[in-house]
Design a protein around this motif. Structure first.
Motif, PDB file in Angstrom:
ATOM      1  N   TYR A 228       1.014  -1.216  -0.007  1.00 17.78           N
ATOM      2  CA  TYR A 228      -0.064  -0.033  -0.013  1.00 17.78           C
ATOM      3  C   TYR A 228       0.925   1.406   0.009  1.00 17.78           C
ATOM      4  O   TYR A 228       2.058   1.217   0.430  1.00 17.78           O
ATOM      5  CB  TYR A 228      -0.781   0.347   1.231  1.00 17.78           C
ATOM      6  CG  TYR A 228      -1.518  -1.239   1.481  1.00 17.78           C
ATOM      7  CD1 TYR A 228      -2.825  -1.480   0.732  1.00 17.78           C
ATOM      8  CD2 TYR A 228      -1.275  -2.139   2.472  1.00 17.78           C
ATOM      9  CE1 TYR A 228      -3.697  -2.667   1.259  1.00 17.78           C
ATOM     10  CE2 TYR A 228      -1.860  -3.232   2.742  1.00 17.78           C
ATOM     11  CZ  TYR A 228      -3.510  -3.398   2.043  1.00 17.78           C
ATOM     12  OH  TYR A 228      -4.060  -4.537   2.268  1.00 17.78           O
ATOM     13  N   CYS A 229       0.272   2.265  -0.380  1.00 18.88           N
ATOM     14  CA  CYS A 229       1.032   3.626  -0.270  1.00 18.88           C
ATOM     15  C   CYS A 229      -0.161   4.638  -0.146  1.00 18.88           C
ATOM     16  O   CYS A 229      -1.184   4.735  -0.475  1.00 18.88           O
ATOM     17  CB  CYS A 229       1.709   4.081  -1.633  1.00 18.88           C
ATOM     18  SG  CYS A 229       1.065   4.341  -2.885  1.00 18.88           S
ATOM     19  N   VAL A 230       0.114   5.685   0.598  1.00 21.14           N
ATOM     20  CA  VAL A 230      -0.763   6.810   1.004  1.00 21.14           C
ATOM     21  C   VAL A 230      -0.263   8.126   0.028  1.00 21.14           C
ATOM     22  O   VAL A 230       0.962   8.449  -0.284  1.00 21.14           O
ATOM     23  CB  VAL A 230      -0.523   7.309   2.483  1.00 21.14           C
ATOM     24  CG1 VAL A 230      -1.518   8.692   2.511  1.00 21.14           C
ATOM     25  CG2 VAL A 230      -1.265   6.219   3.230  1.00 21.14           C
ATOM     26  N   VAL A 231      -1.266   8.557  -0.571  1.00 17.93           N
ATOM     27  CA  VAL A 231      -1.007   9.673  -1.809  1.00 17.93           C
ATOM     28  C   VAL A 231      -2.011  10.638  -1.235  1.00 17.93           C
ATOM     29  O   VAL A 231      -3.126  10.737  -1.215  1.00 17.93           O
ATOM     30  CB  VAL A 231      -1.614   9.333  -3.002  1.00 17.93           C
ATOM     31  CG1 VAL A 231      -1.180  10.147  -4.102  1.00 17.93           C
ATOM     32  CG2 VAL A 231      -0.907   7.859  -3.465  1.00 17.93           C
ATOM     33  N   GLU A 232      -1.060  11.956  -1.281  1.00 17.94           N
ATOM     34  CA  GLU A 232      -1.843  13.068  -0.887  1.00 17.94           C
ATOM     35  C   GLU A 232      -2.073  13.791  -2.312  1.00 17.94           C
ATOM     36  O   GLU A 232      -1.307  14.192  -3.202  1.00 17.94           O
ATOM     37  CB  GLU A 232      -0.914  14.189   0.003  1.00 17.94           C
ATOM     38  CG  GLU A 232      -1.445  15.120   0.496  1.00 17.94           C
ATOM     39  CD  GLU A 232      -0.577  15.913   1.790  1.00 17.94           C
ATOM     40  OE1 GLU A 232      -0.481  15.487   2.726  1.00 17.94           O
ATOM     41  OE2 GLU A 232       0.093  16.988   1.306  1.00 17.94           O
ATOM     42  N   LEU A 233      -3.291  14.355  -2.425  1.00 20.92           N
ATOM     43  CA  LEU A 233      -3.969  14.767  -3.808  1.00 20.92           C
ATOM     44  C   LEU A 233      -4.305  16.440  -3.723  1.00 20.92           C
ATOM     45  O   LEU A 233      -4.346  16.854  -2.637  1.00 20.92           O
ATOM     46  CB  LEU A 233      -5.383  14.188  -4.051  1.00 20.92           C
ATOM     47  CG  LEU A 233      -5.109  12.749  -4.345  1.00 20.92           C
ATOM     48  CD1 LEU A 233      -6.605  11.965  -4.355  1.00 20.92           C
ATOM     49  CD2 LEU A 233      -4.124  12.222  -5.521  1.00 20.92           C
ATOM     50  N   PRO A 234      -4.026  16.943  -4.694  1.00 21.32           N
ATOM     51  CA  PRO A 234      -4.448  18.485  -4.758  1.00 21.32           C
ATOM     52  C   PRO A 234      -5.832  18.933  -4.774  1.00 21.32           C
ATOM     53  O   PRO A 234      -6.512  19.277  -5.770  1.00 21.32           O
ATOM     54  CB  PRO A 234      -3.656  19.031  -5.933  1.00 21.32           C
ATOM     55  CG  PRO A 234      -3.890  17.934  -7.116  1.00 21.32           C
ATOM     56  CD  PRO A 234      -3.650  16.578  -5.855  1.00 21.32           C
ATOM     57  N   VAL A 235      -6.564  18.175  -3.691  1.00 24.17           N
ATOM     58  CA  VAL A 235      -7.997  18.349  -3.727  1.00 24.17           C
ATOM     59  C   VAL A 235      -8.443  18.721  -2.055  1.00 24.17           C
ATOM     60  O   VAL A 235      -7.575  18.190  -1.303  1.00 24.17           O
ATOM     61  CB  VAL A 235      -8.884  17.004  -3.977  1.00 24.17           C
ATOM     62  CG1 VAL A 235      -8.542  16.601  -5.594  1.00 24.17           C
ATOM     63  CG2 VAL A 235      -8.452  15.864  -3.304  1.00 24.17           C
TER      64      VAL A 235
ATOM     65  N   ALA B 298     -11.073  14.134  -0.466  1.00 21.62           N
ATOM     66  CA  ALA B 298     -10.752  12.951  -1.401  1.00 21.62           C
ATOM     67  C   ALA B 298     -12.112  12.239  -1.245  1.00 21.62           C
ATOM     68  O   ALA B 298     -12.158  11.255  -2.293  1.00 21.62           O
ATOM     69  CB  ALA B 298      -9.632  12.126  -0.564  1.00 21.62           C
ATOM     70  N   ASP B 299     -12.792  12.130  -0.268  1.00 20.03           N
ATOM     71  CA  ASP B 299     -14.049  11.443  -0.206  1.00 20.03           C
ATOM     72  C   ASP B 299     -15.040  12.070  -1.520  1.00 20.03           C
ATOM     73  O   ASP B 299     -15.248  11.045  -2.117  1.00 20.03           O
ATOM     74  CB  ASP B 299     -15.019  11.433   1.038  1.00 20.03           C
ATOM     75  CG  ASP B 299     -14.335  10.759   2.194  1.00 20.03           C
ATOM     76  OD1 ASP B 299     -14.784   9.348   2.008  1.00 20.03           O
ATOM     77  OD2 ASP B 299     -13.496  10.959   2.825  1.00 20.03           O
ATOM     78  N   ASP B 300     -15.237  13.042  -1.805  1.00 24.08           N
ATOM     79  CA  ASP B 300     -16.025  13.728  -2.660  1.00 24.08           C
ATOM     80  C   ASP B 300     -15.318  13.323  -4.071  1.00 24.08           C
ATOM     81  O   ASP B 300     -15.888  12.930  -5.017  1.00 24.08           O
ATOM     82  CB  ASP B 300     -15.973  15.095  -2.416  1.00 24.08           C
ATOM     83  CG  ASP B 300     -16.971  15.923  -3.638  1.00 24.08           C
ATOM     84  OD1 ASP B 300     -18.301  15.557  -3.443  1.00 24.08           O
ATOM     85  OD2 ASP B 300     -16.403  16.532  -4.478  1.00 24.08           O
ATOM     86  N   PHE B 301     -14.068  13.298  -4.078  1.00 23.72           N
ATOM     87  CA  PHE B 301     -13.427  13.042  -5.319  1.00 23.72           C
ATOM     88  C   PHE B 301     -13.381  11.476  -5.598  1.00 23.72           C
ATOM     89  O   PHE B 301     -13.890  11.256  -6.726  1.00 23.72           O
ATOM     90  CB  PHE B 301     -11.860  13.343  -5.082  1.00 23.72           C
ATOM     91  CG  PHE B 301     -10.802  12.800  -6.427  1.00 23.72           C
ATOM     92  CD1 PHE B 301     -11.274  13.620  -7.563  1.00 23.72           C
ATOM     93  CD2 PHE B 301     -10.050  11.848  -6.250  1.00 23.72           C
ATOM     94  CE1 PHE B 301     -10.419  13.201  -8.849  1.00 23.72           C
ATOM     95  CE2 PHE B 301      -9.138  11.696  -7.479  1.00 23.72           C
ATOM     96  CZ  PHE B 301      -9.246  12.267  -8.641  1.00 23.72           C
ATOM     97  N   ALA B 302     -13.243  10.655  -4.797  1.00 18.60           N
ATOM     98  CA  ALA B 302     -13.324   9.146  -4.837  1.00 18.60           C
ATOM     99  C   ALA B 302     -14.904   8.929  -5.625  1.00 18.60           C
ATOM    100  O   ALA B 302     -15.106   8.188  -6.506  1.00 18.60           O
ATOM    101  CB  ALA B 302     -13.115   8.423  -3.675  1.00 18.60           C
TER     102      ALA B 302
END
Length: 397
Positions: free
Chosen positions: A322-329, A332-336
């Motif tokens: 696994y890896c944890v990724v930080e997104l420019p959002v 992340a729940d809404d994006f997913a």
């Protein structure tokens, strides 16, 4: 109208599975969903395990021993001995997956309102196990900026109260892939001995460490015998998630005797799954060598692709998958959810696990996701390409 329990109301939904209805709806619309959300390996289960079930001539599928087959537990102890972990069959109770082992551990050592300190982000179901046991999770944050290394021991010490009963770690970590060093484990060992606490280690990913790194078990620490409880499972090690076989391991006799009472209440672990798991212990080292080589290759290509995306930050895992990724959002729940409901690229979309559910502290992880790199490399590359285009479209709306 009868009402459900407050405990039931507080029971958290799985951040890994809660988006399943949206994924199913996307599939019904004709989208191909690439699943990055769940740690279900595509590696084949060892043939020796499957053959053991196929070729068995059982005529009555009877209860097994409550603590699991004695022969199987002796073989588990022999497996540990090869890892320089010295326990006996009497130190082991076979459980219905690592999940039951952790539930037994919490029930054995903790009462309602007791506290357990856990570095976050952590395996999301720890919240559920704690809620079911009436136990309070006290989180201590690790950071993507340090690759999710163990927080300073002084910060742990600040959180210890008269209600604190244990510290729980996952090593290597889910969702981070972080591998605790021998020095970090020994620091924790010193701390729990100082404050007379238990140290629980979820070591189900023990086999998966990279770049020659060695896993160091809490059961290898001298003087920690009365404090150490290990949770283990065959699910990931042998790509046998559906077997639902794990174990709780401790040299503390009172812990094992008490956990045995919880085990008796559920009667016994599944018989056929034990047969498969016992046979899996005969899996040759070449199997693991090939699996680790494949995961390293997948990790490397995934990290390389992710680092090309603007505004994305990723921690480099040293173990697990696994890896944890930080997104420019912002969310992340809404994006997913948006990915599954409103976006596709050439008929494809991606399902990810929002990382907020891997934290206990409100507000943390809201712009992070967990990716499980359990797919073929071409699928991982395609998935990152989809994420890149989706981020641009999502942030432009």
């Amino acid at each position: 109208m009868p009402s459900i329990s407050e405990k039931g109301r507080q029971m958290p939904a799985s951040p890994i599975r809660k988006l399943v209805p949206y994924a199913e709806a996307a599939k019904k619309r004709g989208s191909h969903v690439i699943h990055l959300n769940i740690g279900q390996p595509d590696i084949k289960t060892p043939k020796v395990a499957l053959d053991a079930v196929r070729n068995h001539n059982i005529e009555v599928l009877a209860y097994s021993m409550t603590e699991g087959s004695e022969i199987y537990r002796e073989k588990i102890a022999a497996y540990y001995a090869k890892k320089d972990i010295h326990v006996t069959a009497k130190d082991i109770i076979v459980t219905t997956g690592g999940s039951e082992a952790l539930s037994f551990a919490m029930g054995t050592i903790m009462d309602a309102e007791d506290e357990i300190i856990i570095p976050e982000p952590f395996y999301a179901n720890y919240n559920g196990f704690a809620t079911a046991a009436g136990v309070k999770v006290v989180p201590i944050a690790s950071s993507i900026d340090t690759n999710f290394a163990l927080p300073p021991i002084a910060e742990f010490e600040k959180l210890i109260t008269p209600q604190t009963k244990a510290i729980l770690i996952c090593n290597p970590g889910n969702p981070t892939g972080y591998l605790y060093s021998k020095e970090e484990i020994e620091q924790l060992a010193t701390l729990v001995k100082k404050h007379d606490l238990f140290l629980i280690a979820d070591e189900v990913y023990r086999e998966f460490t990279y770049e020659g790194s060695q896993h160091y078990s809490i059961l290898q620490v001298n003087g920690l015998e009365e404090h150490a409880i290990v949770v283990d499972s065959v699910s990931k090690r042998y790509s046998m998630c559906g077997a639902r076989i794990g174990c709780i391991v401790s040299k503390n006799r009172e812990v094992i005797q008490t956990a045995m009472k919880f085990a008796q209440a559920r009667l016994s672990p599944p018989t056929f799954a034990q047969i498969a798991s016992e046979a899996a212990l005969e899996t040759p080292q070449e199997y693991f060598d090939e699996v680790i080589e494949e995961y390293v290759s997948r990790r490397n290509i995934l990290i390389s692709e992710l680092k090309q995306l603007e505004g994305v930050k990723v921690a480099v895992p040293q173990g697990a998958f696994y890896c944890v990724v930080e997104l420019p959002v912002a969310d992340a729940d809404d994006f997913a959810q948006w990915l599954l409901e409103k976006f596709e690229m050439d008929g494809n979309t991606v399902m990810v696990a929002p990382a907020a559910g891997f934290y206990a502290t409100p507000g943390l992880g809201k712009n992070q996701i967990r990716i499980a790199y359990v797919l073929e490399k071409d699928q991982l590359v395609k998935a990152v390409q989809i994420l890149g285009r989706a981020l641009k479209e999502y942030n432009a709306k």
